[in-house]
Design an enzyme around this catalytic site. Structure first.
Site, PDB file in Angstrom:
ATOM      1  N   GLY A  10       0.836  -1.199   0.000  1.00 27.12           N
ATOM      2  CA  GLY A  10       0.000   0.000   0.000  1.00 27.12           C
ATOM      3  C   GLY A  10       0.868   1.244   0.000  1.00 27.12           C
ATOM      4  N   ARG A  72       0.780  -4.989  -5.048  1.00 28.99           N
ATOM      5  CA  ARG A  72       0.968  -6.042  -4.045  1.00 28.99           C
ATOM      6  C   ARG A  72       1.427  -7.346  -4.707  1.00 28.99           C
ATOM      7  NH1 ARG A  72      -0.771  -4.085   0.796  1.00 28.99           N
ATOM      8  NH2 ARG A  72      -2.445  -2.548   0.785  1.00 28.99           N
ATOM      9  N   ASP A 103       5.693  -5.454   5.536  1.00 27.12           N
ATOM     10  CA  ASP A 103       6.023  -6.843   5.840  1.00 27.12           C
ATOM     11  C   ASP A 103       6.125  -7.717   4.579  1.00 27.12           C
ATOM     12  OD1 ASP A 103       6.293  -8.768   8.140  1.00 27.12           O
ATOM     13  OD2 ASP A 103       4.717  -9.741   6.984  1.00 27.12           O
ATOM     14  N   THR A 125       4.903   1.861   6.326  1.00 27.12           N
ATOM     15  CA  THR A 125       3.498   1.481   6.423  1.00 27.12           C
ATOM     16  C   THR A 125       2.799   2.471   7.340  1.00 27.12           C
ATOM     17  OG1 THR A 125       1.943  -0.008   7.536  1.00 27.12           O
ATOM     18  CG2 THR A 125       4.222  -0.324   8.080  1.00 27.12           C
ATOM     19  N   ASP A 127       0.334   1.690   8.961  1.00 25.70           N
ATOM     20  CA  ASP A 127      -0.164   0.894  10.097  1.00 25.70           C
ATOM     21  C   ASP A 127       0.844   0.826  11.247  1.00 25.70           C
ATOM     22  OD1 ASP A 127      -2.394   0.435   8.602  1.00 25.70           O
ATOM     23  OD2 ASP A 127      -1.948  -1.661   8.150  1.00 25.70           O
ATOM     24  N   ASP A 129       3.138  -1.359  11.820  1.00 22.94           N
ATOM     25  CA  ASP A 129       3.126  -2.700  12.419  1.00 22.94           C
ATOM     26  C   ASP A 129       4.385  -3.513  12.131  1.00 22.94           C
ATOM     27  OD1 ASP A 129       2.679  -3.076   9.736  1.00 22.94           O
ATOM     28  OD2 ASP A 129       0.901  -4.328   9.961  1.00 22.94           O
ATOM     29  N   ARG A 171      -4.982  -3.276   9.854  1.00 24.83           N
ATOM     30  CA  ARG A 171      -5.403  -4.630   9.497  1.00 24.83           C
ATOM     31  C   ARG A 171      -5.165  -5.618  10.645  1.00 24.83           C
ATOM     32  NH1 ARG A 171      -5.485  -7.140   4.442  1.00 24.83           N
ATOM     33  NH2 ARG A 171      -4.547  -5.416   3.284  1.00 24.83           N
TER      34      ARG A 171
HETATM   35  O1  F6P Z   1      -1.014  -0.428   4.011  1.00 26.23           O
HETATM   36  C1  F6P Z   1      -1.751  -1.201   4.926  1.00 26.23           C
HETATM   37  C2  F6P Z   1      -3.176  -0.878   4.790  1.00 26.23           C
HETATM   38  O2  F6P Z   1      -3.281   0.483   4.968  1.00 26.23           O
HETATM   39  C3  F6P Z   1      -4.112  -1.631   5.723  1.00 26.23           C
HETATM   40  O3  F6P Z   1      -4.398  -0.992   6.922  1.00 26.23           O
HETATM   41  C4  F6P Z   1      -5.341  -1.794   4.882  1.00 26.23           C
HETATM   42  O4  F6P Z   1      -6.067  -2.937   5.267  1.00 26.23           O
HETATM   43  C5  F6P Z   1      -4.789  -1.944   3.530  1.00 26.23           C
HETATM   44  O5  F6P Z   1      -3.615  -1.174   3.484  1.00 26.23           O
HETATM   45  C6  F6P Z   1      -5.739  -1.545   2.430  1.00 26.23           C
HETATM   46  O6  F6P Z   1      -5.059  -1.541   1.231  1.00 26.23           O
HETATM   47  P1  F6P Z   1      -5.679  -1.551  -0.223  1.00 26.23           P
HETATM   48  O7  F6P Z   1      -7.143  -1.283  -0.109  1.00 26.23           O
HETATM   49  O8  F6P Z   1      -4.960  -0.467  -0.926  1.00 26.23           O
HETATM   50  O9  F6P Z   1      -5.361  -2.885  -0.783  1.00 26.23           O
END
Ligand code: F6P
Length: 347
Positions: A10, A72, A103, A125, A127, A129, A171
């Site tokens: 992301g 991704r 990660d 990130t 997040d 995390d 997440r």
């Molecule tokens: O980058 C992590 C994150 O922000 C998570 O919190 C979220 O679940 C995810 O990306 C959503 O990503 P996308 O909708 O862009 O696949």
């Protein structure tokens, strides 16, 4: 040296600051040349690259997103992916790769390093995390955005005597929820690390409202799970779509919480899902500085030949740690902060 850079996973405010630091400092201090892989590991697999030079990178510091694009794509879930990455790097005469990601991206970088790729990782990130680093860039910006949203929800909640539920990203972990919820004075903060009882949430809200506070803001991380549902199929999920790393697309927990609160307490409730607003736009000053420091250290690691490492913030200093120390297990919320520091001020 010739350096290849990629951004995966992301997107995140501050990615361009890393690219700028590596490209500009590399060219000015070492005479390096650089290329960017388009859309993360996908570009490395397919051999899609774009030239990067200081001129292209000088003005990108404050721009959100990534000028390289991201995806991704997982090389290890793609036929001959790892071999294709190594072949691309060889054929383009690239001496070292800087992989900027979370990660998944860094996990792939670590496995590729074991297959001979000269790679240095940079953690990103919103997040927050990733293990091994005290903070990732992007997190500070996301918390600012979420806090501002909660501030705004508080005033409309107060005017209408409502419960406003704010769903934030997170997440596996609730760092954004905890920090923005604390900063915004939320009545309740619900995080993935601690499954919540909707009955207990409603009881606390009822006590609060009976005590004279006729409005509340509830912050819920997208990965939070109600105790009552934790063992069923997961109310937070919509659809069954998963990415190449096997992550389901989340969403829906905020609507569930708002509906349950309204039904059980009778308090009019609304939900706001912040979603990708938390990820877009210009990085905060903190994130620009951290991303630049990470980029500078990644460049230093490349020139030291210190591969298989990730740069990390530890006790205020930028250090290098094995990528494997950062990946695999997410860094979760400090439960002392959640229960003992945030907790007493809620409600
Ligand atoms: O980058 C992590 C994150 O922000 C998570 O919190 C979220 O679940 C995810 O990306 C959503 O990503 P996308 O909708 O862009 O696949």
């Amino acid at each position: 040296m010739r350096i290849g850079i990629l951004t995966g996973g992301g997107d995140c405010p501050g990615l361009n600051a890393v690219i700028r630091a590596v490209v500009v400092a590399g060219a000015v201090r070492h005479g390096d040349s650089a290329v960017g892989f388009v859309d993360g590991w996908k570009g490395a697999i397919e051999g899609q690259v774009t030239d990067l030079d200081p001129e292209r990178c000088r003005d990108i510091l404050a721009h959100g997103g990534t000028i390289l694009g991201t995806s991704r794509t997982n090389p290890f879930a793609t036929e001959d992916g790892p071999d294709k990455v190594l072949a691309t790097v060889r054929s383009l005469g690239i001496d070292a790769v800087v992989a900027v990601g979370g990660d998944d991206t860094l996990g792939a970088a670590d496995k590729l390093h074991q297959r001979g790729l000269a790679v240095v990782g940079v953690p990103k990130t919103i997040d927050n995390d990733l293990a091994g680093t005290e903070v990732t860039f992007g997190f500070d910006t996301a918390v600012q955005i979420a806090t501002e949203a909660i501030d705004r929800l508080q005033t409309t909640a107060e005017s209408h005597h409502r419960v406003m539920v704010c769903e934030v990203m997170g997440r596996h972990v609730g760092h954004i929820a905890v920090h923005a919820g604390m900063a915004g004075g939320a009545a309740e903060i619900l995080i993935p690390e601690v499954p919540f009882s909707i009955d207990a949430v409603c009881d606390r809200l009822t006590r609060r409202h009976n005590g004279g506070r006729y409005f509340s803001t509830v912050v819920v991380a997208e990965g939070a799970q109600p105790l009552e549902e934790a063992e069923s199929d997961g109310v937070g999920r919509i659809g069954s779509a998963t990415d190449q790393f096997g992550h389901p697309r989340l969403g829906g927990i905020g609507a569930y919480v708002a509906a349950e609160i309204e039904q059980r307490t009778g308090y009019e409730s609304r939900v706001t899902v912040l979603g990708h607003i938390q990820r877009g736009g210009t990085p905060s000053a903190f994130d620009r500085v951290l991303a630049t420091r990470f980029g500078a250290e990644a460049l230093a690691a490349v020139h030291d030949g210190d591969f298989g490492k990730m740069v990390a913030l530890r006790s205020g200093r930028i250090e290098r740690i094995p990528i494997s120390e950062a990946t695999g297990t997410p860094r979760t919320v400090d439960l002392h902060l959640y229960r003992d520091v945030a907790g007493p001020y809620l409600g």
